[in-house]
Design an enzyme around this catalytic site. Sequence first.
Site, mmCIF file in Angstrom:
data_model
loop_
_atom_site.group_PDB
_atom_site.id
_atom_site.type_symbol
_atom_site.label_atom_id
_atom_site.label_comp_id
_atom_site.label_asym_id
_atom_site.label_seq_id
_atom_site.Cartn_x
_atom_site.Cartn_y
_atom_site.Cartn_z
ATOM 1 N N GLU A 77 -3.281 -9.045 -0.531
ATOM 2 C CA GLU A 77 -1.986 -8.394 -0.773
ATOM 3 C C GLU A 77 -0.998 -9.321 -1.464
ATOM 4 O O GLU A 77 -0.173 -8.877 -2.263
ATOM 5 C CB GLU A 77 -1.394 -7.860 0.535
ATOM 6 C CG GLU A 77 -2.038 -6.577 1.030
ATOM 7 C CD GLU A 77 -3.370 -6.797 1.722
ATOM 8 O OE1 GLU A 77 -3.706 -7.958 2.031
ATOM 9 O OE2 GLU A 77 -4.089 -5.799 1.967
ATOM 10 N N HIS A 83 -1.664 -0.009 11.671
ATOM 11 C CA HIS A 83 -1.772 0.904 10.532
ATOM 12 C C HIS A 83 -0.826 2.073 10.765
ATOM 13 O O HIS A 83 -1.183 3.221 10.559
ATOM 14 C CB HIS A 83 -3.205 1.424 10.368
ATOM 15 C CG HIS A 83 -4.204 0.386 9.983
ATOM 16 N ND1 HIS A 83 -4.550 -0.666 10.796
ATOM 17 C CD2 HIS A 83 -4.929 0.217 8.852
ATOM 18 C CE1 HIS A 83 -5.449 -1.428 10.184
ATOM 19 N NE2 HIS A 83 -5.697 -0.920 9.006
#
Lengths: 340, 325
Positions: free
Chosen positions: A63, A131
């Site tokens: 990321e 998540h």
Amino acid sequence: MKRLSIAEALREAMREEMLRDERVFLIGEDIGIPQGFGGAFTVTLGLSDEFGHERVVDTPISEKAIVGAAVGAAMMGMRPIADVQYSDFLFCAADEIINQAAKMTYMSGGTVKVPMVLRAPVGATNRGAQHAQSPEGFFMHVPGWKVAVPATAYDAKGLLKTAVRDEGPVLIFEHKRLYGKGGRKEAGGLDLTSGIPDEDYCIPFGQAVVRREGADLTIVATLLMMHRSLAAADLLAQEGINIEVIDPRTLVPFDNETMLASVAKTGKLLIVEEDNLTGGWGAEVAARVADSGFDLLDAPIKRLASYDVPMPFAPVLENFVVPSVDRIIELARAMVKGKV
Amino acid sequence: MISPSTPPGLLLRMYRDMIRIRKFEEKVYLLFLEGKVLGTIHQYQGQEAVAVGVCSALRRNDCITSTHRPHGHCIAKGVPLDSMMAELFAKSTGCCKAKGGSMHMGDISVGAVPAIAIVAGGVTLAAGMGLAYKLQRSDRVVACFFGDGAVNEGAFHEGANLAAIKKLPVVFICENNFYAASTPMQLTTPVGIAERAAAYGIPGVVVDGNDVAAVYQATVTAVARARRGEGPTLIECQTYRTVGHSRGDAGTYRPKEEVELWKQRDPIERLRRSLIADGAAENEIAAIEAEADREIETAVAFAESSLPPQPEDALLHVYGEGVTP
């Protein structure tokens, strides 16, 4: 005019922007793999077939590199649309988001621009704590980023196009339960579509929409909570309670005027958000109304948000933590009746 | 003593830039002690051959990313000393309009991205810049400077790996001065820095970072490879900062003998001896030094006579053009 879901509208926006401007490209994980997912929520499905793997850049699980590369490419004149699979992963790239993308234009005295888009899915969906987050408030806090929160397909397409054409970095938070058909199936997801004009359109940032008019109470809510607030308002209407629901559409810039005009009419404000209560975007909005709309209020501002806990997995726990239609109804009713 | 096969004219130009850096830094240090330069400074004395050797192998429209120790990189890439000094004086005529300061020095018009003062922060950005050049079908390259401390940041790994797998036109320049602030490398880094290149499947080379011609030649090779679309190279330039890490650091954690040893390897002295051995005239070298002195005096005068920014200028340049919240 056709009807599209949010997933389809986002895909169409990216496709049209890539056709319009060769500087636009996509970068992220699993976004263009042949026979693959089309991103974690299928939004980029098919785009690598049309545009090739040079403009749909599949990356390692990195990321920091995704966001950092988007910053670097944007500085050199490209228009990257980067994505992370879940907004929780934005924190992996906190430096690139907060120290690099947000500050580069400022540090350079305005000589370097970072025209990039960063897409991030939010919302609790029985996946457990890592998540699940709705971290809009974190990034609303960072000067330099604009923050869009499209709750409808029409807005998703128009706001994404505005984001691509902006000269600075823009975060787009998409809700996993709102992608709709053509997206990844989500338990508890809403299958909504919007009429999408055939012609090109952009939605200016900083313009809220009054989704429903009413005189008794103003609700400001985004994404899934906006839809739950509308559902609550429908049910309360049967009791003769008329709720006004405002969808800000962008948190930065924030349309203070539309909200204050509504509060001037109703005298009461309820903010509903999926992020946990402390330090969420609703706290900022409440502070603004307290600051410039105090005389308009005839009751305290209330916030309904997730409890201050990490998001749990079990549906019974998650449903308890995230504001439900029932909880919105209960609090809104009590506010209108002067009981809180 | 100095690697051969670099054109003598180029060596003289490199000498000029190294002297400009050295003298600039020495002047900045004095100005800092006088209170005219504010904030903090991380100085470059001793490492001049790295910046100059690398940037001499770049074109004007190639870019660099820099670090919290950026003055040398900026001078070598061609940022005017006037605007650098004005930036240090916090004047509106500074290269970042006094928004950046020492640690964010840069001027994109000469290919110096505002310096990135988060350790290894530039590595992923450089990969993205290289990706842009590739998508633009340009043969530009980016040289990414970082220190030995940076190779232990996650950003280094992610950026180097992405650049390698996508064969991006990036040259990674590690300025290994053997200390991450005060912490010696042997406490932090079990494998040689250039050896790490093997983990990414890219060339890794070690060069004497105090030999400007060696740095230049290694960079020429890496840049050519990058322009051919063959991907990045990691060049480890072993060097030494003969000053402290930042203002007020006396460098007490480094053995005196070590500092003395490196002072004897001073890159500027070495190049000067080499130039003279190769027939350069003493007076030619003296003229270069005198010109650098004059340029720095002019820069100081420019900075002193410039106006500070208006306080409200703090509110400008937060967002790109377009929608303003």
